[in-house]
Design a protein around this motif. Structure first.
Motif, PDB file in Angstrom:
ATOM      1  N   ASN A 173       0.817  -1.227   0.000  1.00  0.00           N
ATOM      2  CA  ASN A 173       0.000   0.000   0.000  1.00  0.00           C
ATOM      3  C   ASN A 173       0.847   1.272   0.000  1.00  0.00           C
ATOM      4  N   LYS A 174       2.164   1.110  -0.260  1.00  0.00           N
ATOM      5  CA  LYS A 174       3.146   2.202  -0.338  1.00  0.00           C
ATOM      6  C   LYS A 174       3.526   2.757   1.022  1.00  0.00           C
ATOM      7  N   GLU A 175       3.047   2.117   2.086  1.00  0.00           N
ATOM      8  CA  GLU A 175       3.438   2.540   3.426  1.00  0.00           C
ATOM      9  C   GLU A 175       4.869   2.086   3.713  1.00  0.00           C
ATOM     10  N   GLU A 176       5.600   2.894   4.469  1.00  0.00           N
ATOM     11  CA  GLU A 176       6.945   2.554   4.918  1.00  0.00           C
ATOM     12  C   GLU A 176       6.963   2.546   6.438  1.00  0.00           C
ATOM     13  N   ILE A 177       7.481   1.457   7.022  1.00  0.00           N
ATOM     14  CA  ILE A 177       7.473   1.298   8.474  1.00  0.00           C
ATOM     15  C   ILE A 177       8.904   1.130   8.960  1.00  0.00           C
ATOM     16  N   LEU A 178       9.357   2.034   9.819  1.00  0.00           N
ATOM     17  CA  LEU A 178      10.697   1.959  10.382  1.00  0.00           C
ATOM     18  C   LEU A 178      10.646   1.209  11.712  1.00  0.00           C
ATOM     19  N   THR A 179      11.470   0.174  11.860  1.00  0.00           N
ATOM     20  CA  THR A 179      11.512  -0.611  13.086  1.00  0.00           C
ATOM     21  C   THR A 179      12.896  -0.528  13.713  1.00  0.00           C
ATOM     22  N   SER A 180      12.969  -0.861  14.996  1.00  0.00           N
ATOM     23  CA  SER A 180      14.216  -0.693  15.744  1.00  0.00           C
ATOM     24  C   SER A 180      15.134  -1.908  15.674  1.00  0.00           C
ATOM     25  N   LYS A 181      14.710  -2.973  14.999  1.00  0.00           N
ATOM     26  CA  LYS A 181      15.562  -4.156  14.828  1.00  0.00           C
ATOM     27  C   LYS A 181      16.395  -4.011  13.561  1.00  0.00           C
ATOM     28  N   ASN A 182      17.548  -4.712  13.544  1.00  0.00           N
ATOM     29  CA  ASN A 182      18.381  -4.629  12.346  1.00  0.00           C
ATOM     30  C   ASN A 182      17.948  -5.651  11.300  1.00  0.00           C
ATOM     31  N   LEU A 183      18.555  -5.561  10.126  1.00  0.00           N
ATOM     32  CA  LEU A 183      18.150  -6.401   9.006  1.00  0.00           C
ATOM     33  C   LEU A 183      18.425  -7.879   9.278  1.00  0.00           C
ATOM     34  N   GLY A 184      19.531  -8.163   9.952  1.00  0.00           N
ATOM     35  CA  GLY A 184      19.868  -9.549  10.254  1.00  0.00           C
ATOM     36  C   GLY A 184      18.821 -10.229  11.113  1.00  0.00           C
ATOM     37  N   PHE A 185      18.225  -9.486  12.042  1.00  0.00           N
ATOM     38  CA  PHE A 185      17.180 -10.035  12.904  1.00  0.00           C
ATOM     39  C   PHE A 185      16.009 -10.524  12.059  1.00  0.00           C
TER      40      PHE A 185
END
Length: 243
Positions: A173-185
């Protein structure tokens, strides 16, 4: 300083006593109201003490920690304590729930309690996600944001991109969500699903692939038009998807 009422549930006496002692020594904001060695004792303690947090072992004789959560009205924070059952730990991570690995590390315990103070929301949603995962309906992932918990369908995720020590989810839906975990997680969680890591900074949903372009070092174009670079070590993996 706010005090949190807590109980400790573990079938081994040494583990119960050790955790209570560590909480008393290093986490003075936790007030341990009681200890339980099985599901029945834990249920009684929850009903009589109304804890705000339960330190919960997973595997116990006569039922596991998930069985307890199915029996009681959950209006408390859950911090699972586990000797690392890979499947159970993955389920907990998928649901954005807190956990401690045995033997418990002091700093890990302090950090878990710190998160308890910062976040006390969305538990029902996360437990529902955990139940679905354990029932092999693992089609959603819980993302912890600054002020809410979001349950996201895996099929709605187009890609995930590293953002320093954080990462960003890009949705249909074109939403972008920033999370506090890194990519490896998230790669550890999603690599058994339809997700592949094609670059140190990028994970993509295989179902969103549109084309592979060989020029300019090689990149893939996704269904939303995003063009994602491919690291040299991952080119063969990507090529196999188009064969």
């Amino acid at each position: 300083m706010k005090k949190f009422r807590a109980i400790v549930v573990d079938d081994e006496s040494n583990n119960r006593q050790n955790l209570r002692n560590m909480l008393h020594k290093f986490c003075t904001e936790i007030n341990v109201m009681g200890l339980a060695k099985n599901i029945k004792e834990a249920e009684n303690l929850i009903n009589t003490t109304s804890p705000e947090v339960v330190f919960l072992d997973i595997e116990m004789p006569g039922g596991n920690g998930f069985d307890l959560l199915a029996k009681v009205k959950v209006d408390f924070k859950v911090i699972f304590v586990t000797a690392y059952d890979e499947y159970a730990l993955k389920a907990i991570k998928f649901s954005a729930l807190d956990y401690l690995l045995k033997p418990i590390d002091r700093q890990d315990l302090i950090q878990a309690v710190k998160r308890l103070k910062e976040e006390h929301l969305g538990l029902d949603l996360r437990l529902e996600n955990l139940k679905n995962y354990l029932n092999n309906q693992d089609n959603k992932i819980a993302l912890s944001l600054a002020d809410e918990i979001r349950l996201i369908s895996l099929q709605d995720i187009i890609r995930i991109q590293a953002d320093n020590n954080y990462c960003k989810f890009f949705l249909k839906n074109k939403e972008e969500i920033l999370t506090s975990k890194n990519l490896g997680f998230y790669y550890d969680l999603l690599k058994s699903q339809d997700f592949i890591r094609i670059h140190q900074s990028h994970i993509i949903n295989k179902n969103m692939l549109e084309k592979y372009v060989k020029r300019e070092g090689g990149y893939v174009q996704l269904t939303n038009g995003d063009q994602i670079p491919i690291s040299r070590s991952n080119r063969d993996v990507v090529l196999k998807l188009f064969q």
